[in-house]
Design an enzyme around this catalytic site. Structure first.
Site, PDB file in Angstrom:
ATOM      1  N   ARG A  29       0.825  -1.237   0.000  1.00  0.00           N
ATOM      2  CA  ARG A  29       0.000   0.000   0.000  1.00  0.00           C
ATOM      3  C   ARG A  29       0.845   1.267   0.000  1.00  0.00           C
ATOM      4  O   ARG A  29       0.399   2.335   0.411  1.00  0.00           O
ATOM      5  CB  ARG A  29      -0.950   0.029   1.199  1.00  0.00           C
TER       6      ARG A  29
ATOM      7  N   LYS B 296       1.798  11.637 -10.703  1.00  0.00           N
ATOM      8  CA  LYS B 296       0.944  10.768 -11.523  1.00  0.00           C
ATOM      9  C   LYS B 296       1.738   9.522 -11.885  1.00  0.00           C
ATOM     10  O   LYS B 296       2.888   9.618 -12.301  1.00  0.00           O
ATOM     11  CB  LYS B 296       0.530  11.478 -12.816  1.00  0.00           C
TER      12      LYS B 296
ATOM     13  N   GLU C  88       6.866  19.610 -24.231  1.00  0.00           N
ATOM     14  CA  GLU C  88       6.207  19.953 -22.958  1.00  0.00           C
ATOM     15  C   GLU C  88       6.602  21.367 -22.514  1.00  0.00           C
ATOM     16  O   GLU C  88       5.790  22.099 -21.954  1.00  0.00           O
ATOM     17  CB  GLU C  88       6.560  18.942 -21.857  1.00  0.00           C
TER      18      GLU C  88
ATOM     19  N   LYS D 230       4.562  23.832 -12.518  1.00  0.00           N
ATOM     20  CA  LYS D 230       3.802  22.608 -12.259  1.00  0.00           C
ATOM     21  C   LYS D 230       3.601  22.390 -10.760  1.00  0.00           C
ATOM     22  O   LYS D 230       2.509  22.016 -10.317  1.00  0.00           O
ATOM     23  CB  LYS D 230       4.509  21.401 -12.886  1.00  0.00           C
TER      24      LYS D 230
ATOM     25  N   GLU E  93      -6.468  16.911  -9.966  1.00  0.00           N
ATOM     26  CA  GLU E  93      -6.945  17.323 -11.290  1.00  0.00           C
ATOM     27  C   GLU E  93      -8.450  17.538 -11.336  1.00  0.00           C
ATOM     28  O   GLU E  93      -9.135  17.058 -12.238  1.00  0.00           O
ATOM     29  CB  GLU E  93      -6.518  16.283 -12.336  1.00  0.00           C
TER      30      GLU E  93
ATOM     31  N   ARG F 222      -5.401  21.786 -12.459  1.00  0.00           N
ATOM     32  CA  ARG F 222      -4.382  20.870 -12.987  1.00  0.00           C
ATOM     33  C   ARG F 222      -4.699  20.400 -14.405  1.00  0.00           C
ATOM     34  O   ARG F 222      -3.803  20.007 -15.149  1.00  0.00           O
ATOM     35  CB  ARG F 222      -4.188  19.667 -12.040  1.00  0.00           C
TER      36      ARG F 222
ATOM     37  N   ASN G 104      -2.851  19.686 -19.262  1.00  0.00           N
ATOM     38  CA  ASN G 104      -3.123  18.794 -20.396  1.00  0.00           C
ATOM     39  C   ASN G 104      -3.223  19.549 -21.723  1.00  0.00           C
ATOM     40  O   ASN G 104      -3.657  18.990 -22.728  1.00  0.00           O
ATOM     41  CB  ASN G 104      -4.413  18.008 -20.166  1.00  0.00           C
TER      42      ASN G 104
ATOM     43  N   HIS H 278      -2.839  17.930 -25.143  1.00  0.00           N
ATOM     44  CA  HIS H 278      -2.789  16.478 -24.947  1.00  0.00           C
ATOM     45  C   HIS H 278      -3.997  15.709 -25.472  1.00  0.00           C
ATOM     46  O   HIS H 278      -3.857  14.546 -25.819  1.00  0.00           O
ATOM     47  CB  HIS H 278      -2.572  16.147 -23.472  1.00  0.00           C
TER      48      HIS H 278
ATOM     49  N   HIS I  26      -2.599  13.152 -27.885  1.00  0.00           N
ATOM     50  CA  HIS I  26      -2.675  11.718 -27.560  1.00  0.00           C
ATOM     51  C   HIS I  26      -3.378  10.947 -28.677  1.00  0.00           C
ATOM     52  O   HIS I  26      -2.989   9.839 -29.016  1.00  0.00           O
ATOM     53  CB  HIS I  26      -3.464  11.496 -26.261  1.00  0.00           C
TER      54      HIS I  26
ATOM     55  N   HIS J 162       6.174  11.669 -28.065  1.00  0.00           N
ATOM     56  CA  HIS J 162       5.049  12.224 -27.312  1.00  0.00           C
ATOM     57  C   HIS J 162       5.054  13.757 -27.360  1.00  0.00           C
ATOM     58  O   HIS J 162       4.027  14.387 -27.640  1.00  0.00           O
ATOM     59  CB  HIS J 162       5.116  11.727 -25.863  1.00  0.00           C
TER      60      HIS J 162
END
Ligand code: ADP
Ligand code: ZN
Length: 355
Positions: free
Chosen positions: A115, A137, A179, A218, A228, A232, A236, A239, A243, A254
């Site tokens: 955990r 993330k 980015e 960030k 998010e 947040r 993206n 993206h 994506h 990417h």
């Protein structure tokens, strides 16, 4: 050497950034700890000596094959098995040494094992340094969907040292620049810096400086909205469409797809009257400095993939982030048909431009 903190309700994540931080900070962070290092085959080859001297003496090393294809369930299960068989305990630490792929899967493994065990991120690609290693993330790809299985799990420490950039191929630098330019659409000061340095975007000195700015931006966003639910989402930018193109065309990196996605989405923002054309022009010209934007004749087909993106809200709506003015971006939701029509309109206007 600079430090940035991310404070969330449950944890503080400390980011050490700058030349020499690896030598200075790593020994302190690892002192007296038992660690489990996860890296990939390329990084293991390039930095084998460093791993053997500084990391291996503290515990085990697990090497995954380099590349996005390793971000899968089987690879995750192998890591967890190795952690278990090596007797890793709740108080031990996972060190992720590598690019975004290693960071994502090692972060996920660290969050699941018992955990959650301690996690230290040592990003070695520009993309991982400016973006993916910060913010907690973690993910693997699953059933053909990118990053669909994952957790939010903050690393205790992130060590961002530019020394790793010296071995990065030009393609990976361009990927990270994708980015970085995204951040230009979110922060007025980053945009200004980018515009002042359009001729030396890939230079070592510039990258060192701008990396700190992107991480600071960030960190500030993640501190305010870790899960998010609002702010947040702006990270993206580029993206949703990026994506979709990445999944469909698969050729470029990417970061390049993020820029291409941002280009198409800026077109939509201007058409919808959300982004003033003069501001869009500034961002578009930065994008074109790093990547040539294709006029995809089947862009609508590619974008059908956007419907599967986990960021989308369902009910056939597509969510994109659009720059509004320097330093400000907002979410725009569109019907799938309208989105697809605007994407095709952008592709046609690009094709006309190229004639
Ligand atoms: P990204 O960081 O772009 O999300 P990866 O983790 O797959 O994606 O890294 C991109 C490629 O760069 C991989 O092949 C990886 O092995 C390689 N790589 C990572 N760090 C370095 C480095 N410092 N020098 C050279 N290659 C590296
Ligand atoms: Zn990205």
């Amino acid at each position: 050497m600079k430090e940035i903190d991310i404070n969330t309700p449950s944890v503080t994540s400390k980011i050490h950034c700058g030349e020499g931080v690896l030598d200075k900070v790593l020994p302190k962070v690892l002192s007296g700890r038992h660690i489990f290092t996860i890296t990939d085959s390329n990084v293991n080859r390039l930095y084998g000596e460093f791993i053997a001297q500084k990391l291996a003496p503290h515990g085990e090393v697990h090497v995954i094959p380099a590349g996005e294809k390793s971000k899968n369930y089987t690879c995750l299960a192998r890591i967890l098995k190795h952690m278990l068989h090596s007797g890793l305990k709740r108080c031990d630490t996972v060190v992720a040494l590598g690019g975004g792929v290693v960071g994502d899967i090692a972060g996920l493994a660290a969050s699941l094992y018992m955990r959650g065990v301690h996690l230290v991120q040592v990003p070695t690609t520009l993309l991982a340094q400016v973006d993916s290693s910060v913010g907690g993330k973690t993910a693997i790809d699953f059933c053909g969907v990118k990053n669909i299985v994952g957790t939010f799990y903050q690393p205790e420490t992130v060590i961002v040292d530019p020394l790793f950039l010296s071995t990065l191929p030009a393609r990976e630098i361009r990927c990270g620049l994708g980015e970085i330019i995204k951040y230009g659409g979110l922060s007025a000061s980053i945009l200004e810096k980018l515009e002042k340095n359009t001729k030396n975007l890939s230079s070592e000195i510039f990258l060192k400086d701008i990396t700190y700015d992107c991480i600071s931006h960030k960190a500030d966003v993640v501190t305010r909205d870790e899960r998010e639910s609002g702010l947040r989402k702006t990270l993206n930018l580029g993206h949703t469409t990026g994506h979709a193109f990445e999944l469909y065309y698969k050729r470029k990196s990417h970061g390049e797809y993020v820029l291409i996605g941002m280009y198409y989405e800026l077109f939509i923002a201007v058409e919808r009257g959300i982004c003033p054309p003069e501001y869009a022009k500034r961002l578009l010209s930065l994008i074109k400095r790093v990547v040539s934007v294709p006029a995809y004749a089947d862009a609508d087909r590619a974008c059908a993939a956007a419907a599967y993106d986990k960021k989308n809200v369902g009910g056939g709506e597509i969510s994109i982030i659009v720059p509004v003015c320097p330093g400000k971006a907002a979410e725009l939701r569109l019907g799938a048909d309208e989105y697809s029509a605007l994407i095709m309109q952008c592709a046609r206007s690009l094709a006309e431009e190229k004639q």
